[in-house]
Design a protein around this motif. Structure first.
Motif, PDB file in Angstrom:
ATOM      1  N   VAL A 187       5.671  -5.108   1.491  1.00 49.10           N
ATOM      2  CA  VAL A 187       7.040  -5.493   1.168  1.00 49.10           C
ATOM      3  C   VAL A 187       7.799  -4.278   0.631  1.00 49.10           C
ATOM      4  O   VAL A 187       7.367  -3.651  -0.344  1.00 49.10           O
ATOM      5  N   PRO A 188       8.932  -3.909   1.247  1.00 48.70           N
ATOM      6  CA  PRO A 188       9.624  -2.676   0.834  1.00 48.70           C
ATOM      7  C   PRO A 188      10.379  -2.787  -0.483  1.00 48.70           C
ATOM      8  O   PRO A 188      10.520  -1.802  -1.212  1.00 48.70           O
ATOM      9  N   GLU A 189      10.911  -3.977  -0.786  1.00 46.26           N
ATOM     10  CA  GLU A 189      11.677  -4.142  -2.025  1.00 46.26           C
ATOM     11  C   GLU A 189      11.498  -5.563  -2.548  1.00 46.26           C
ATOM     12  O   GLU A 189      11.191  -6.492  -1.791  1.00 46.26           O
ATOM     13  N   ALA A 190      11.691  -5.714  -3.847  1.00 50.45           N
ATOM     14  CA  ALA A 190      11.537  -7.034  -4.450  1.00 50.45           C
ATOM     15  C   ALA A 190      12.551  -8.009  -3.855  1.00 50.45           C
ATOM     16  O   ALA A 190      13.716  -7.658  -3.619  1.00 50.45           O
ATOM     17  N   GLY A 216       6.139  -3.386  -2.795  1.00 46.00           N
ATOM     18  CA  GLY A 216       4.834  -2.758  -2.631  1.00 46.00           C
ATOM     19  C   GLY A 216       3.681  -3.710  -2.435  1.00 46.00           C
ATOM     20  O   GLY A 216       2.546  -3.282  -2.198  1.00 46.00           O
ATOM     21  N   GLU A 217       3.920  -5.021  -2.527  1.00 46.99           N
ATOM     22  CA  GLU A 217       2.787  -5.930  -2.331  1.00 46.99           C
ATOM     23  C   GLU A 217       2.524  -6.138  -0.845  1.00 46.99           C
ATOM     24  O   GLU A 217       3.400  -5.989   0.007  1.00 46.99           O
ATOM     25  N   VAL A 218       1.264  -6.468  -0.535  1.00 46.34           N
ATOM     26  CA  VAL A 218       0.852  -6.720   0.843  1.00 46.34           C
ATOM     27  C   VAL A 218       1.012  -8.212   1.123  1.00 46.34           C
ATOM     28  O   VAL A 218       0.486  -9.049   0.395  1.00 46.34           O
ATOM     29  N   LEU A 219       1.747  -8.527   2.178  1.00 42.93           N
ATOM     30  CA  LEU A 219       2.050  -9.903   2.564  1.00 42.93           C
ATOM     31  C   LEU A 219       1.504 -10.158   3.958  1.00 42.93           C
ATOM     32  O   LEU A 219       1.735  -9.371   4.882  1.00 42.93           O
ATOM     33  N   ASP A 220       0.762 -11.261   4.111  1.00 41.39           N
ATOM     34  CA  ASP A 220       0.172 -11.616   5.403  1.00 41.39           C
ATOM     35  C   ASP A 220       0.635 -12.993   5.841  1.00 41.39           C
ATOM     36  O   ASP A 220       0.972 -13.847   5.020  1.00 41.39           O
ATOM     37  N   CYS A 434      -0.633 -15.065   2.688  1.00 45.72           N
ATOM     38  CA  CYS A 434      -1.434 -14.544   1.573  1.00 45.72           C
ATOM     39  C   CYS A 434      -0.717 -13.339   0.983  1.00 45.72           C
ATOM     40  O   CYS A 434       0.048 -12.660   1.664  1.00 45.72           O
ATOM     41  N   GLN A 435      -1.015 -13.078  -0.283  1.00 44.07           N
ATOM     42  CA  GLN A 435      -0.398 -11.954  -0.984  1.00 44.07           C
ATOM     43  C   GLN A 435      -1.455 -11.152  -1.733  1.00 44.07           C
ATOM     44  O   GLN A 435      -2.462 -11.699  -2.180  1.00 44.07           O
ATOM     45  N   ALA A 436      -1.211  -9.881  -1.876  1.00 45.00           N
ATOM     46  CA  ALA A 436      -2.005  -9.019  -2.755  1.00 45.00           C
ATOM     47  C   ALA A 436      -1.041  -7.989  -3.336  1.00 45.00           C
ATOM     48  O   ALA A 436      -0.494  -7.148  -2.613  1.00 45.00           O
ATOM     49  N   LYS A 437      -0.828  -8.075  -4.630  1.00 43.02           N
ATOM     50  CA  LYS A 437       0.172  -7.231  -5.269  1.00 43.02           C
ATOM     51  C   LYS A 437      -0.345  -5.805  -5.466  1.00 43.02           C
ATOM     52  O   LYS A 437      -1.548  -5.558  -5.531  1.00 43.02           O
ATOM     53  N   ASP A 438       0.586  -4.887  -5.597  1.00 46.07           N
ATOM     54  CA  ASP A 438       0.244  -3.468  -5.654  1.00 46.07           C
ATOM     55  C   ASP A 438      -0.610  -3.125  -6.870  1.00 46.07           C
ATOM     56  O   ASP A 438      -1.635  -2.441  -6.746  1.00 46.07           O
ATOM     57  N   ALA A 439      -0.215  -3.601  -8.057  1.00 43.54           N
ATOM     58  CA  ALA A 439      -0.947  -3.224  -9.276  1.00 43.54           C
ATOM     59  C   ALA A 439      -2.407  -3.675  -9.244  1.00 43.54           C
ATOM     60  O   ALA A 439      -3.304  -2.897  -9.594  1.00 43.54           O
ATOM     61  N   PRO A 440      -2.708  -4.929  -8.845  1.00 39.14           N
ATOM     62  CA  PRO A 440      -4.120  -5.317  -8.752  1.00 39.14           C
ATOM     63  C   PRO A 440      -4.915  -4.490  -7.750  1.00 39.14           C
ATOM     64  O   PRO A 440      -6.095  -4.193  -7.983  1.00 39.14           O
TER      65      PRO A 440
END
Length: 716
Positions: A187-190, A216-220, A434-440
């Motif tokens: 994701v490029p921006e919030a 920055g989170e990964v979105l599927d 599904c999501q996976a955020k950048d910080a984790p």
């Protein structure tokens, strides 16, 4: 810093009745407070309906409270296994609570009115893996403690022999499943997106109105195409019949609480097509939910793998009975076979529809067929660093999984109206995001490097360049690695099949390998390898360093907990092994020692470790057989050895002086206490309920030694 000890379900909850008084007694001597929070299935249900309960019945929403605590540096949570409820389990718990006088509503299968929809939304917060996404605000560090691994090598458990002629194998899809249809992006921006279904006639139905996305989170997004799924199941049923193999389906209907029950329903109706349309029956609930008197015809069909041959419970009876990470390792340990209706082991077709992770089990079965069973006395260990923080990846997809109402398109649209991900769907297809955020993700990488540095073992990221999601992850992983000191470390990137072969070869050679995986593989691997290495995953140390500075300590898997409860109420013998709780308590006490500069807490942790080692070495773990030492006896010996270790240490002489008399009294009363604990075994015991037992009855059943109770009370 307090220790929060969770009250959960089934065998772990029963064991808590015996162990917690011991923990509280010892912790109080070091000024450490221990508090409990009820996150059991029944407790979570009741917490959803405060408006329908009397003042005496009011149940605090402990899960929400602990979710907030997990985001603070003060968190120190010991989390025991809990029920991740399938719909049949949820309905059973609701019925039990209603029978006990709680005015909660029935579960609405097909909510139409606004009130029904609101009730359903409350229950949806409870079913499936409702607990883990809330509490897991950190990534997973799971490993076999050195003392446990040493014990397993010295006293190896039995492994079923493998034949090179074994015909057992994994069957999986190659197209039309979640893995084959996956799309992924960073994701490029919030933004706040929405998920919508667009029918062929242009009608737009909002499936999820608010989907907050971080930069920055990964979105599927992916889809299980039901036509291909049903064709796959039908082909496997035919092949199993022609091959003379047991037919078994392996899913995760407890954690994947929307998608996998639907997949399970298709497995049932492709095996029993004549049952389609049975009035009053939802195939997603399995054969066990068929209306009374319904005839089930097994003629002309392949033999079904059995969950319980004696009771006639098949692999297709209840969706929560076929949990893949428990059922597949057990079968691999048992010569690659499952049980048939005659109570005999038989070569098996293991049907795992989605091919994203099926290679883990396929490669392990092939390895055992070539090389024989693993030897726990010589094999290496496989710790895991798992990406799971902040509902990462598939296990955090429940609120973003939908059954397509009609043919059309499902898409994710951002706040500007731009389509981020979309799929064409047919009616009944299962779509999920599904999501996976950048910080984790970055925290996960740092944790993996830290473990590799601490152990010297290679760290293998189970990531596949050909999988869209993994490609997005790899960009972040490589970027984070470039910021870290990795000199001298062996770091590999391998897809599932290659990573499995690499790890198995090293394990057979007695070498250790750190598996660095996403959320689902974390779950699968931390059952598969411990069950092969140690005999059970309950003996693993599971640490969750919370991202905001606290800690959570998980105590092992509860997949076998229902059978333990069945034996307990029948024979008053609880074979649950609390070793995972012992291990978690020690590291929890270490956290207290570090945060509060409490040297007594550190001594408690160190002596508890030594006491746990003695429980293992002196064979004080619970036996499976009635009339022998059970969970309660194991707890007594932990208390005895812990008191003796404290009495013998010199770093804190006041503690030694305080625990010396306790150690003497426990040792002097050993014979009497063990006799009192064993005397109650053999007869049925009433605990007042399965999902919501009577705590007074549980306390009486789990603390039957008047001598032990008196000694502990006098010490307090």
């Amino acid at each position: 810093m307090k220790i929060i000890y969770t009250y959960t379900d089934e065998a772990p909850a029963l064991a808590t009745g015996s162990l917690l008084p011991i923990l509280e007694t010892f912790a109080a001597a070091a000024g450490v407070e221990v508090e409990t929070r009820d996150i059991s299935l029944a407790g979570r249900i009741l917490a959803q309906f405060p408006d329908r309960l009397s003042a005496e019945q009011f149940t605090h929403d402990a899960l929400t409270e602990l979710g907030e605590l997990a985001k603070t540096p003060e968190a120190n949570i010991i989390k025991l296994p809990n029920i991740s409820a399938s719909v049949p389990q949820l309905k059973a718990a609701i019925g039990e609570l209603q029978a006990q006088g709680f005015d909660i509503p029935d579960y609405p299968d097909d909510p139409q009115m606004a009130e029904e929809q609101e009730i359903r939304s409350r229950y949806d917060r409870v079913k499936g893996s409702a607990v883990n996404p809330v509490l897991r605000q950190g990534n997973s560090d799971r490993r076999a403690p050195a003392s446990v691994k040493a014990y397993a090598r010295k006293h190896p458990h039995t492994m079923g022999p493998w034949s090179s002629q074994s015909r057992s194998h994994v069957a999986t899809m190659s197209d039309g499943d979640f893995r084959a249809t996956e799309l992924s992006m960073t994701v490029p921006e919030a933004t706040t997106a929405r998920i919508e279904h667009v029918a062929k006639d242009g009608t737009v139905t909002i499936l999820k109105p608010d989907l907050p996305l971080q930069a920055g989170e990964v979105l599927d997004g992916s889809v299980m195409r039901v036509a291909e799924l049903r064709a796959f199941f039908t082909d496997q049923v035919t092949d199993a019949l022609e091959s003379g193999l047991l037919y078994s389906v392996h899913l995760k209907a407890t954690m994947m609480k929307v998608s996998d029950p639907i997949i399970f329903g298709h497995a049932v109706t492709t095996f029993f097509p004549e049952l389609i349309g049975t009035p009053g029956w939802d195939p997603d609930d399995g054969l066990g939910a068929l209306p009374a008197g319904t005839t089930v015809n097994y003629e002309g069909k392949p033999a079904l793998a059995m969950v319980d041959s004696d009771r006639g419970i098949t692999n297709l009876h209840v969706p929560s009975d076929v949990i893949i990470d428990a059922s597949m390792p057990a079968a691999i340990r048992a010569s690659g076979q499952m049980w048939n209706a005659q109570g005999l082991q038989q070569d098996t077709k293991f049907v795992i529809p989605d091919h994203g992770y099926a290679a883990l089990y396929a490669e392990t079965i092939d390895d055992c067929r070539r090389n024989g069973a693993f030897d726990p006395a010589t094999m290496g260990t496989t710790p895991n660093v798992g990406l799971m923080a902040q509902a990462a990846e598939e296990y955090g997809s429940h609120d973003k999984t939908f059954k397509a109402p009609s043919a059309g398109t499902v898409r994710i649209v951002d706040a500007h109206g731009a389509t981020l991900i979309e799929h064409e769907v047919q009616a009944g297809d299962i779509w999920r995001a599904c999501q996976a955020k950048d910080a984790p993700i970055r925290d996960w990488v740092r944790l993996a490097v830290g473990r590799a540095r601490a152990t010297g073992a290679p760290a293998v990221f189970w990531l596949d360049e050909t999988r869209p999601h993994d490609r997005e992850l790899l960009v972040k992983v490589r970027d984070e690695l470039s910021r870290l000191d990795t000199q001298g470390l062996q770091i590999e990137f391998l897809p599932v099949a290659e990573a499995t072969r690499f790890t198995l070869a090293r394990a057979r050679a007695g070498q250790d390998t750190i598996s660095v995986t996403g959320n689902i593989l974390r779950d699968y691997l931390t059952d598969l390898f411990p069950i092969i290495e140690l005999g059970t995953s309950a003996k693993m140390l599971s640490i969750v360093p919370l991202m905001d500075g606290g800690g959570m300590f998980e105590t092992g898997a509860g997949g076998s907990a229902p059978k333990h409860v069945q034996q307990f109420v029948r024979e008053n013998h609880l074979r649950w092994d609390s070793l995972g709780e012992f291990l978690a308590l020690a590291v929890s006490l270490e956290l207290v020692a570090d945060r509060d500069a409490n040297p007594r807490a550190r001594v408690l942790a160190q002596t508890l470790d030594r006491a746990t080692g003695r429980v293992l070495e002196e064979r004080r773990s619970p036996s499976r057989k009635v009339g022998e030492l059970d969970n309660r006896g194991s707890h007594f010996y932990l208390a005895l050895y812990w008191a003796q270790e404290l009495a013998a240490q010199g770093d804190e002489p006041e503690l030694a002086e305080r625990f010396g008399p306790l150690a003497e009294r426990l040792a002097a009363a050993e014979g009497r206490i063990v006799a009192e604990l064993e005397a109650v075994q053999g007869a049925p015991v009433d605990i007042g309920g399965y999902y919501h037992p009577n705590l007074a009855l549980v306390d009486a059943a789990m603390r039957p030694s008047a001598t032990l109770n008196t000694v502990l009370a006098d010490f307090r």
